[in-house]
Design a protein around this motif. Structure first.
Motif, PDB file in Angstrom:
ATOM      1  N   GLU A   1       0.829  -1.204   0.000  1.00 32.49           N
ATOM      2  CA  GLU A   1       0.000   0.000   0.000  1.00 32.49           C
ATOM      3  C   GLU A   1       0.868   1.261   0.000  1.00 32.49           C
ATOM      4  O   GLU A   1       0.537   2.252  -0.672  1.00 32.49           O
ATOM      5  N   MET A   2       1.959   1.234   0.755  1.00 32.79           N
ATOM      6  CA  MET A   2       2.869   2.375   0.758  1.00 32.79           C
ATOM      7  C   MET A   2       3.483   2.581  -0.622  1.00 32.79           C
ATOM      8  O   MET A   2       3.654   3.710  -1.090  1.00 32.79           O
ATOM      9  N   GLU A   3       3.795   1.491  -1.298  1.00 31.41           N
ATOM     10  CA  GLU A   3       4.361   1.563  -2.640  1.00 31.41           C
ATOM     11  C   GLU A   3       3.364   2.179  -3.617  1.00 31.41           C
ATOM     12  O   GLU A   3       3.727   3.041  -4.437  1.00 31.41           O
ATOM     13  N   ILE A   4       2.110   1.769  -3.525  1.00 27.69           N
ATOM     14  CA  ILE A   4       1.071   2.332  -4.395  1.00 27.69           C
ATOM     15  C   ILE A   4       0.952   3.832  -4.156  1.00 27.69           C
ATOM     16  O   ILE A   4       0.878   4.634  -5.090  1.00 27.69           O
ATOM     17  N   ASN A   5       0.955   4.229  -2.876  1.00 29.18           N
ATOM     18  CA  ASN A   5       0.846   5.650  -2.544  1.00 29.18           C
ATOM     19  C   ASN A   5       2.048   6.423  -3.062  1.00 29.18           C
ATOM     20  O   ASN A   5       1.897   7.533  -3.586  1.00 29.18           O
ATOM     21  N   TYR A   6       3.244   5.839  -2.917  1.00 28.82           N
ATOM     22  CA  TYR A   6       4.458   6.507  -3.388  1.00 28.82           C
ATOM     23  C   TYR A   6       4.361   6.823  -4.873  1.00 28.82           C
ATOM     24  O   TYR A   6       4.585   7.956  -5.305  1.00 28.82           O
ATOM     25  N   TRP A   7       3.998   5.843  -5.685  1.00 25.88           N
ATOM     26  CA  TRP A   7       3.992   6.040  -7.139  1.00 25.88           C
ATOM     27  C   TRP A   7       2.791   6.847  -7.621  1.00 25.88           C
ATOM     28  O   TRP A   7       2.875   7.547  -8.630  1.00 25.88           O
ATOM     29  N   HIS A   8       1.666   6.777  -6.910  1.00 27.37           N
ATOM     30  CA  HIS A   8       0.487   7.528  -7.342  1.00 27.37           C
ATOM     31  C   HIS A   8       0.579   9.001  -6.967  1.00 27.37           C
ATOM     32  O   HIS A   8      -0.098   9.840  -7.575  1.00 27.37           O
ATOM     33  N   ARG A   9       1.418   9.327  -5.962  1.00 28.81           N
ATOM     34  CA  ARG A   9       1.468  10.704  -5.483  1.00 28.81           C
ATOM     35  C   ARG A   9       2.910  11.196  -5.386  1.00 28.81           C
ATOM     36  O   ARG A   9       3.239  12.015  -4.534  1.00 28.81           O
TER      37      ARG A   9
ATOM     38  N   SER B   1       8.674   3.793 -12.901  1.00 28.31           N
ATOM     39  CA  SER B   1       8.128   2.846 -11.935  1.00 28.31           C
ATOM     40  C   SER B   1       8.295   1.405 -12.412  1.00 28.31           C
ATOM     41  O   SER B   1       8.397   1.142 -13.621  1.00 28.31           O
ATOM     42  N   PRO B   2       8.294   0.449 -11.489  1.00 28.10           N
ATOM     43  CA  PRO B   2       8.328  -0.974 -11.881  1.00 28.10           C
ATOM     44  C   PRO B   2       7.181  -1.348 -12.806  1.00 28.10           C
ATOM     45  O   PRO B   2       7.346  -2.183 -13.702  1.00 28.10           O
ATOM     46  N   ARG B   3       6.023  -0.730 -12.599  1.00 26.10           N
ATOM     47  CA  ARG B   3       4.871  -1.048 -13.455  1.00 26.10           C
ATOM     48  C   ARG B   3       5.134  -0.648 -14.895  1.00 26.10           C
ATOM     49  O   ARG B   3       4.810  -1.392 -15.837  1.00 26.10           O
ATOM     50  N   ARG B   4       5.722   0.525 -15.103  1.00 18.70           N
ATOM     51  CA  ARG B   4       6.029   0.977 -16.456  1.00 18.70           C
ATOM     52  C   ARG B   4       7.158   0.156 -17.070  1.00 18.70           C
ATOM     53  O   ARG B   4       7.166  -0.117 -18.272  1.00 18.70           O
ATOM     54  N   LEU B   5       8.125  -0.259 -16.263  1.00 18.16           N
ATOM     55  CA  LEU B   5       9.190  -1.122 -16.772  1.00 18.16           C
ATOM     56  C   LEU B   5       8.640  -2.486 -17.170  1.00 18.16           C
ATOM     57  O   LEU B   5       9.080  -3.083 -18.156  1.00 18.16           O
ATOM     58  N   ALA B   6       7.663  -2.976 -16.408  1.00 17.17           N
ATOM     59  CA  ALA B   6       7.037  -4.264 -16.743  1.00 17.17           C
ATOM     60  C   ALA B   6       6.332  -4.190 -18.096  1.00 17.17           C
ATOM     61  O   ALA B   6       6.258  -5.191 -18.823  1.00 17.17           O
ATOM     62  N   ASP B   7       5.821  -2.996 -18.452  1.00 17.09           N
ATOM     63  CA  ASP B   7       5.199  -2.825 -19.779  1.00 17.09           C
ATOM     64  C   ASP B   7       6.206  -3.106 -20.892  1.00 17.09           C
ATOM     65  O   ASP B   7       5.818  -3.437 -22.021  1.00 17.09           O
ATOM     66  N   HIS B   8       7.497  -2.948 -20.597  1.00 16.13           N
ATOM     67  CA  HIS B   8       8.559  -3.200 -21.573  1.00 16.13           C
ATOM     68  C   HIS B   8       9.282  -4.531 -21.298  1.00 16.13           C
ATOM     69  O   HIS B   8      10.384  -4.753 -21.788  1.00 16.13           O
ATOM     70  N   SER B   9       8.648  -5.382 -20.502  1.00 16.71           N
ATOM     71  CA  SER B   9       9.190  -6.710 -20.170  1.00 16.71           C
ATOM     72  C   SER B   9      10.519  -6.637 -19.418  1.00 16.71           C
ATOM     73  O   SER B   9      11.354  -7.535 -19.549  1.00 16.71           O
ATOM     74  N   ILE B  10      10.712  -5.580 -18.630  1.00 17.86           N
ATOM     75  CA  ILE B  10      11.904  -5.466 -17.789  1.00 17.86           C
ATOM     76  C   ILE B  10      11.531  -5.917 -16.378  1.00 17.86           C
ATOM     77  O   ILE B  10      10.690  -5.289 -15.727  1.00 17.86           O
TER      78      ILE B  10
ATOM     79  N   GLY C   1      15.438   3.333  -5.010  1.00 14.53           N
ATOM     80  CA  GLY C   1      14.792   3.135  -3.727  1.00 14.53           C
ATOM     81  C   GLY C   1      14.293   4.422  -3.112  1.00 14.53           C
ATOM     82  O   GLY C   1      14.568   5.524  -3.600  1.00 14.53           O
ATOM     83  N   TYR C   2      13.536   4.263  -2.038  1.00 12.57           N
ATOM     84  CA  TYR C   2      13.034   5.414  -1.298  1.00 12.57           C
ATOM     85  C   TYR C   2      12.846   5.021   0.164  1.00 12.57           C
ATOM     86  O   TYR C   2      12.781   3.832   0.520  1.00 12.57           O
ATOM     87  N   ASN C   3      12.771   6.033   1.014  1.00 12.02           N
ATOM     88  CA  ASN C   3      12.614   5.819   2.450  1.00 12.02           C
ATOM     89  C   ASN C   3      11.158   5.976   2.857  1.00 12.02           C
ATOM     90  O   ASN C   3      10.419   6.786   2.284  1.00 12.02           O
ATOM     91  N   LEU C   4      10.773   5.229   3.882  1.00  8.31           N
ATOM     92  CA  LEU C   4       9.380   5.255   4.318  1.00  8.31           C
ATOM     93  C   LEU C   4       9.129   6.228   5.465  1.00  8.31           C
ATOM     94  O   LEU C   4       7.980   6.453   5.836  1.00  8.31           O
ATOM     95  N   ASP C   5      10.194   6.789   6.027  1.00  8.02           N
ATOM     96  CA  ASP C   5      10.054   7.786   7.091  1.00  8.02           C
ATOM     97  C   ASP C   5      11.461   8.134   7.569  1.00  8.02           C
ATOM     98  O   ASP C   5      12.448   7.765   6.923  1.00  8.02           O
ATOM     99  N   PHE C   6      11.554   8.793   8.706  1.00  5.59           N
ATOM    100  CA  PHE C   6      12.847   9.154   9.278  1.00  5.59           C
ATOM    101  C   PHE C   6      13.728   7.919   9.480  1.00  5.59           C
ATOM    102  O   PHE C   6      13.300   6.912  10.038  1.00  5.59           O
ATOM    103  N   ASN C   7      14.978   7.996   9.010  1.00  2.97           N
ATOM    104  CA  ASN C   7      15.936   6.932   9.285  1.00  2.97           C
ATOM    105  C   ASN C   7      17.362   7.445   9.094  1.00  2.97           C
ATOM    106  O   ASN C   7      17.588   8.550   8.595  1.00  2.97           O
TER     107      ASN C   7
END
Length: 312
Positions: free
Chosen positions: A121-129, A247-256, A279-285
């Motif tokens: 769900e966090m991944e979906i939010n990251y790429w959608h926003r 995004s991974p979804r767009r890369l998958a469109d090209h069979s990557i 990669g990306y971070n999910l909060d303070f680290n």
């Protein structure tokens, strides 16, 4: 613990996994963590030095990342306060009672290993926003949180042929600290000279990683070149600028194929030669990373096309 003691042999033993997947996560044994645990250290002395602001231009899933200058330095407490501001908070996807809470006394940061669905769900939010916020990308002039007690897997004294030959290239062979917040991102790239990289997450929220299998790096480069023609025209090695986002979804469109992994506090993430990663971070680290090399790297170390855009 017996397997874990010899760093170079361990990497050689997992080489076949790294060549297939592009990255490998390593969870240290309890004996090692009991001897070295940075979460019990005082981190108040650390400073986040002029962290650039990340801006994304394009669509949410295919865009160019730009870094905007920021002349302000932050103490660790100020950085944590910045991460707590509303515009930098991650979405509250799960009810609080469903989360495993672990409050650090020196940061008040809630940390936990959530379930797989949470990270999806966090991944979906990251790429959608992705374009909705402008995260900061923090680094510290302090070099390392490791000390002599961290045997074998000490990023400040890592076994490998660069140490054998006493090679010193400060940006590569000396570890550096990085401070994350929600959506702070490192875009698609290979390591300089196609070296291995190792990242240890000292404290805080998890990191989401993506990796392209090394055997598909050429296909990936072709697709990225066609997607970002202006960037490629300016520099044949434009991916080394760490500015291209897809995004991974767009890369998958090209069979990557894109492999995914979540790195938690107290875990290592190792990337392998010719594995593009993102990669990306999910909060303070706070994490620490450095490059290294072992014998399998020698045959590929002279092959990469270098970027000639700057003297560096």
């Amino acid at each position: 613990m017996e397997q874990f003691k010899d760093f170079r042999k361990f990497i050689l033993d997992i080489e076949r996994y790294g060549r297939e997947a592009g990255m490998v996560k390593v969870i240290p044994p309890k004996e090692w963590k009991d001897e070295f645990d940075a979460s019990n250290q005082s981190l108040d002395h650390l400073k986040v030095e002029q962290p650039p602001i990340q801006s994304f231009i394009g669509t949410n899933e295919i865009c160019k990342q730009e870094l905007l200058s920021n002349e302000k330095d932050y103490t660790l407490g100020e950085w944590l306060s910045l991460c707590q501001e509303k515009e930098h908070r991650p979405p509250n996807i799960l009810p609080n009672e469903d989360r495993e809470k672990n409050v650090r006394p020196n940061s008040e940061q809630i940390i936990g290993h959530y379930n797989t669905e949470y990270y999806r769900e966090m991944e979906i939010n990251y790429w959608h926003r992705l374009k909705d916020t402008t995260p900061y990308c923090g680094k510290s002039p302090s070099k390392s949180l490791f000390n002599a007690h961290a045997k074998g897997w000490n990023l400040n004294d890592l076994d490998g042929i660069l140490r054998d030959k006493k090679v010193s290239i400060p940006p590569l062979t000396e570890p550096h600290l990085a401070f994350g917040m929600w959506k702070s991102t490192f875009a698609w790239h290979l390591e300089h000279l196609n070296l291995y990289s190792i990242n240890y997450l000292h404290i805080g929220a998890s990191k989401q990683w993506y990796a392209i299998p090394p055997g598909r790096f050429m296909s990936f480069e072709i697709i990225m070149g066609k997607t970002f023609p202006e960037m490629k025209d300016k520099c044949k090695s434009f991916l080394r600028h760490r500015a291209a986002v897809m995004s991974p979804r767009r890369l998958a469109d090209h069979s990557i194929p894109v492999n995914k992994c979540v790195q938690h506090e107290g875990e290592f993430l190792i990337t392998f030669p010719y594995s593009y990663h993102y990669g990306y971070n999910l909060d303070f680290n706070c994490s620490e990373s450095v490059n290294f090399a072992i014998n399998p790297w020698i045959n590929v170390g002279c092959l990469p096309m270098l970027c000639g855009c700057t003297k560096e």
